[in-house]
Design a protein around this motif. Sequence first.
Motif, mmCIF file in Angstrom:
data_model
loop_
_atom_site.group_PDB
_atom_site.id
_atom_site.type_symbol
_atom_site.label_atom_id
_atom_site.label_comp_id
_atom_site.label_asym_id
_atom_site.label_seq_id
_atom_site.Cartn_x
_atom_site.Cartn_y
_atom_site.Cartn_z
ATOM 1 N N SER A 1 -5.535 2.021 -3.342
ATOM 2 C CA SER A 1 -5.568 0.582 -3.603
ATOM 3 C C SER A 1 -6.873 0.184 -4.274
ATOM 4 O O SER A 1 -7.899 0.835 -4.078
ATOM 5 N N HIS B 1 0.819 -1.204 0.000
ATOM 6 C CA HIS B 1 0.000 0.000 0.000
ATOM 7 C C HIS B 1 0.855 1.258 0.000
ATOM 8 O O HIS B 1 2.082 1.199 0.118
ATOM 9 N N ASP C 1 -0.921 -3.259 -6.348
ATOM 10 C CA ASP C 1 -1.966 -2.795 -5.448
ATOM 11 C C ASP C 1 -2.988 -1.918 -6.170
ATOM 12 O O ASP C 1 -4.141 -1.861 -5.778
#
Length: 127
Positions: A107, A19, A78
Amino acid sequence: MEWYLKVIKNYVGFSGRAHRTEFWMFVLINLVITLVLSFIDGMLGLGGAEYGMGPLQGLYSLAVLLPSLAVAVRRLHDTGRTGWWLLICLVPLIGAIVLIVFYCLDSEAGDNKYGPNPKGVPAAAGA
């Protein structure tokens, strides 16, 4: 510092997702370390404009090359993109801008083909 160490420990982990916090904290700490090593190289007279980067900075850059590539690929995963998007940086200026935009995007909600969401956020109902 824990984000930096997490990336270093997973230095060849090109699968999965990373992330934004993990990616950007690694970039920030990496930048600070590079600047400090560059300063030390300069103070010791080991590097300069005529030499390029000094030996300390060069060794460090070589040491974090794989972890940097791995976390960049996981960050792209992501956002739902393949790691091959890194090659867009070969396009001068435009490629770097596109990658920075991708790195800043949120994300993908829920799981994607690269793995579960590192935030632990499930996909929205009906999506």
